[in-house]
Design an enzyme around this catalytic site. Structure first.
Site, short mmCIF file in Angstrom:
data_model
loop_
_atom_site.label_atom_id
_atom_site.label_comp_id
_atom_site.label_asym_id
_atom_site.label_seq_id
_atom_site.Cartn_x
_atom_site.Cartn_y
_atom_site.Cartn_z
N ASP A 58 0.84 -1.20 0.00
CA ASP A 58 0.00 0.00 0.00
C ASP A 58 0.88 1.25 0.00
O ASP A 58 0.37 2.38 -0.03
CB ASP A 58 -1.03 -0.01 1.15
CG ASP A 58 -0.40 -0.05 2.53
OD1 ASP A 58 0.85 -0.16 2.63
OD2 ASP A 58 -1.15 0.03 3.52
N ASP A 95 -1.07 -6.07 -0.27
CA ASP A 95 -1.35 -5.46 1.04
C ASP A 95 -2.84 -5.24 1.25
O ASP A 95 -3.55 -4.82 0.35
CB ASP A 95 -0.67 -4.08 1.09
CG ASP A 95 0.48 -4.03 2.06
OD1 ASP A 95 0.54 -4.88 2.96
OD2 ASP A 95 1.32 -3.13 1.90
N LYS A 102 -0.94 -9.29 2.94
CA LYS A 102 -0.17 -8.83 4.10
C LYS A 102 -1.07 -7.95 4.95
O LYS A 102 -1.80 -7.11 4.42
CB LYS A 102 1.08 -8.06 3.66
CG LYS A 102 1.88 -7.52 4.85
CD LYS A 102 3.29 -7.10 4.48
CE LYS A 102 3.39 -5.78 3.76
NZ LYS A 102 2.80 -4.64 4.50
N GLU A 107 -1.16 -5.55 8.53
CA GLU A 107 -0.40 -4.85 9.58
C GLU A 107 -1.04 -5.09 10.95
O GLU A 107 -2.26 -5.06 11.07
CB GLU A 107 -0.37 -3.34 9.31
CG GLU A 107 0.44 -2.96 8.08
CD GLU A 107 0.58 -1.45 7.89
OE1 GLU A 107 0.23 -0.69 8.80
OE2 GLU A 107 1.04 -1.07 6.80
N GLU A 146 9.48 -3.99 10.36
CA GLU A 146 9.86 -2.69 9.78
C GLU A 146 10.39 -1.74 10.85
O GLU A 146 9.73 -1.50 11.87
CB GLU A 146 8.65 -2.06 9.07
CG GLU A 146 8.98 -0.71 8.45
CD GLU A 146 7.98 -0.22 7.42
OE1 GLU A 146 7.06 -0.99 7.03
OE2 GLU A 146 8.10 0.94 6.99
O1 KIV Z 1 3.60 -1.05 1.61
C1 KIV Z 1 4.74 -1.52 1.53
O2 KIV Z 1 5.46 -1.35 0.52
C2 KIV Z 1 5.24 -2.29 2.65
C3 KIV Z 1 6.69 -2.66 2.67
C4 KIV Z 1 7.52 -1.47 2.88
C5 KIV Z 1 6.98 -3.73 3.64
O3 KIV Z 1 4.51 -2.59 3.53
#
Ligand code: KIV
Length: 267
Positions: free
Chosen positions: A45, A84, A114, A116, A183
């Protein structure tokens, strides 16, 4: 035909081979990434920053993530493709989380998502995993929490915060994630978490002790000279290369030297 990398392949690399992940958001970049033999392509994202020009990822929508993911999967990558879950696509309810994760697979061809956050979103993560959708976790500096953190700051500094990070990582592993992005956390803390987990960790601003590494593609290519945080290495200086090429084009058009004979069709 070369076999596509799977979630299982990524899990099996732990302790054996380092994992290379990079972001991509469009087909042109994805084709170059495909030629470079990546393990994982992340449609982050971070598209909200590098593609849309925002100062955070908070404005990114599900429809935008579906679009960017589709742009990448149309190039038929050999790498594992993870997309994401954007802000508010999973925080509000478990059913939102499962449906939105499902969209990224069903409409855009991702192989996993993914998410968070730690224990606070563990029910959502468990439900997505139970729908047979592989989940990559993301702890430390989670950019969707920028306002709660009071800015983009290194996380998990100090014993208590490091222990909390480890606790969240173990809880996510227990909920069924197949890998974990760390991160902007101290390198020693990332090392401790990596050692405590059976699943691979992938670092960004988390030092060399993680099982793998990720960078945003525009950052590592040096496409924005004004953005150079400590954890980014510029492997090229594409800003200057591209600026030079565009300036040369403009000069030649203005001088009348482009198009030349070899660019003209004959009758
Ligand atoms: O959104 C993204 O690119 C990320 C990476 C930096 C891990 O979450």
């Amino acid at each position: 035909m070369k076999q596509r990398i799977t979630v299982r392949d990524i899990m099996d690399k732990k302790g054996r081979e380092r994992i290379v992940m990079i972001t991509a958001y469009d087909a042109t970049m994805a084709r170059i990434v495909n030629a470079a033999n990546m393990d994982v392509i992340l449609i982050g994202d971070s598209a909200g920053n590098v593609m849309a020009g925002g100062d955070s990822t908070l404005g990114v929508t599900m429809d935008q993530m579906v679009y960017h993911t589709l742009c990448v999967t149309r190039t038929r990558p050999g790498a594992l493709v993870i997309s994401d879950m954007p802000f508010l696509s999973y925080q509000a309810s478990v059913s939102d989380a499962v449906r939105n994760a499902g969209r990224l697979l069903q409409e855009a061809g991702a192989q996993g998502v993914k998410v968070e956050g730690g224990k606070r979103v563990i029910e959502q993560i468990r439900a997505i995993v139970n729908a047979d959708i592989p989940v990559m976790g993301h702890l430390g500096l989670t950019p969707q929490s920028v306002h709660a953190f009071g800015g983009y700051k290194v996380q998990a500094r100090g014993r208590q915060a490091a222990d909390l990070l480890k606790e969240n990582a173990l809880a996510l592993q227990d909920a069924g994630i197949f890998s974990l992005v760390l991160e902007c956390v101290p390198a020693s803390v990332a090392g401790e978490v990596t050692e405590a987990l059976d699943i691979p960790t992938i670092g960004i601003g988390a030092g060399p002790l993680c099982d793998g590494q990720v960078l945003v593609i525009q950052d590592m290519l040096g496409m924005d000279k004004t953005f150079k945080p400590k954890f980014v290495k510029h492997y090229a200086n594409l800003y200057d290369t591209m600026l030079g090429a565009i300036q040369a084009y403009a000069s030649e058009v203005r001088e009348g030297t482009f198009p030349a004979q070899e660019h003209c069709f004959k009758d």
